[in-house]
Design an enzyme around this catalytic site. Structure first.
Site, PDB file in Angstrom:
ATOM      1  CB  ALA A  36      -0.883  -0.168   1.247  1.00  0.00           C
ATOM      2  CG  HIS A  38       2.413   6.468   1.424  1.00  0.00           C
ATOM      3  ND1 HIS A  38       3.433   6.771   1.935  1.00  0.00           N
ATOM      4  CD2 HIS A  38       1.908   5.568   2.389  1.00  0.00           C
ATOM      5  CE1 HIS A  38       3.675   6.589   3.194  1.00  0.00           C
ATOM      6  NE2 HIS A  38       2.343   5.779   3.473  1.00  0.00           N
ATOM      7  CG  HIS A  41       6.005   3.036   1.696  1.00  0.00           C
ATOM      8  ND1 HIS A  41       4.808   3.495   1.679  1.00  0.00           N
ATOM      9  CD2 HIS A  41       6.405   2.272   2.889  1.00  0.00           C
ATOM     10  CE1 HIS A  41       3.963   3.033   2.548  1.00  0.00           C
ATOM     11  NE2 HIS A  41       5.188   2.318   3.342  1.00  0.00           N
ATOM     12  CG  LEU A 201       2.474  11.356   2.341  1.00  0.00           C
ATOM     13  CD1 LEU A 201       3.124  10.900   0.960  1.00  0.00           C
ATOM     14  CD2 LEU A 201       1.245  12.113   2.148  1.00  0.00           C
TER      15      LEU A 201
END
Ligand code: PAF
Length: 301
Positions: A36, A38, A41, A201
């Site tokens: 998952a 974003h 990462h 985030l």
């Protein structure tokens, strides 16, 4: 070069060793994730790519660190998009194993214990979470250890693992585990990536409604307030920052405190009336709608 995928430990090691050999590389970076992915990462991956000859990212939703099956079941799984994001940052190899590959005997009997440091803050509301996270991080660090890359002869560590500063308690615990259990790895903390409005985030932000997203901005606003007071060597006046968060009706504050950056013990004397001096970390956690959000900023004067 297109990104490679391994789903077994044997294949990960074989491909990692071949990559290092073909590049005559001496350094390998590991970016553990639960997918998952974003921009946060992406920043971990980019930093790893800048600093190492070969970079491996892992995507594994670790059942051991979830408190209940519902939370585990609803954790987003977005493998195709994740592979694209990692490829775009220059990651060489992704390890995306099934649960049975990581825990072939079922739940492990012997685990890493996070001790007192894992029981406070996030650990207080998520019992066992950090033991589960550290246990899988220990396994991933073993899997990713380059067969041909240690040491590089110059005295510099050639094996590095990357974690976000946003998960400050996890980062402190991983550092502590690596030191206490003598893991031959350098743990690198990468600064938090924020939306243009300041929201840190997180894979869980996608569960926020627009109104909840707006409300959640009070967390980073309150942290920034402390950051600027610390930089100006003013008293932090933590109470006024807490009141600011509590005035937002969609936000249910769990904790907000100023702590030592290594031990995460509260630094009460630095929070109220005396001018701020030194280094600290401001930690905050709150529930906003269906999501528990955490954030932090380093304080420095
Ligand atoms: O931060 C995460 O995504 C996870 O806790 C980690 C470090 C990948 C372990 O499962």
């Amino acid at each position: 070069m297109p990104i490679r995928l391994a789903t077994t430990v044997a294949d990960l090691r074989a491909q990692g060793t071949a990559l290092l050999g073909s590049r005559q590389g001496t350094s390998q970076g590991l970016v553990p994730t639960m997918g998952a992915l974003h921009e946060g990462h992406a920043a971990l991956a980019r930093t790893a790519v800048e600093q190492n000859d070969v970079v491996v990212a892992t995507i594994f939703v670790n059942p051991l660190q979830f408190g209940d099956a519902v939370d585990l079941g609803r954790y987003p799984r977005t493998l195709e998009a994740d592979l694209e994001l990692l490829e775009a940052q220059g990651v060489d190899l992704v390890f995306a194993p099934a649960v049975e590959e990581v825990y072939p005997g079922g739940e492990p009997l012997v685990r890493v214990t996070s001790g007192r440091l894992g029981e406070k803050w996030e650990g207080a509301s998520r019992p066992g979470h950090f033991d589960g996270a550290l246990t899988v991080v220990a396994k991933l660090l073993h899997y990713g250890l380059p067969a041909a890359g240690l040491p590089d002869g110059s005295g510099q560590p050639a094996y590095r693992a990357y974690f976000g500063q946003k998960d400050a308690q996890q980062l402190a615990l991983v550092r502590r585990m690596a030191a206490d259990l003598s893991f031959p790895v350098e743990i690198v903390g990468v600064p938090t990536v924020r939306s243009s409005e300041g929201l840190a985030l997180s894979s869980r932000n996608r569960f926020l409604s627009d109104a909840e997203r707006d409300a959640a901005l009070v967390l980073s606003r309150a942290l920034r307030l402390l950051e600027s007071r610390a930089a100006a060597r003013e008293p932090l006046d933590l109470d006024s920052a807490v009141a600011m968060v509590e005035s937002q009706p969609l936000v249910e504050l769990d904790y907000f405190d100023v702590v030592d950056p290594v031990t995460l013990e509260p630094l009460a004397e630095n929070c109220r009336d005396t001018p701020f001096r030194g280094e600290a970390l401001a930690l905050i956690a709150a529930r906003v709608g269906p999501v528990r959000l955490i954030d932090n900023v380093p304080l420095s004067s």
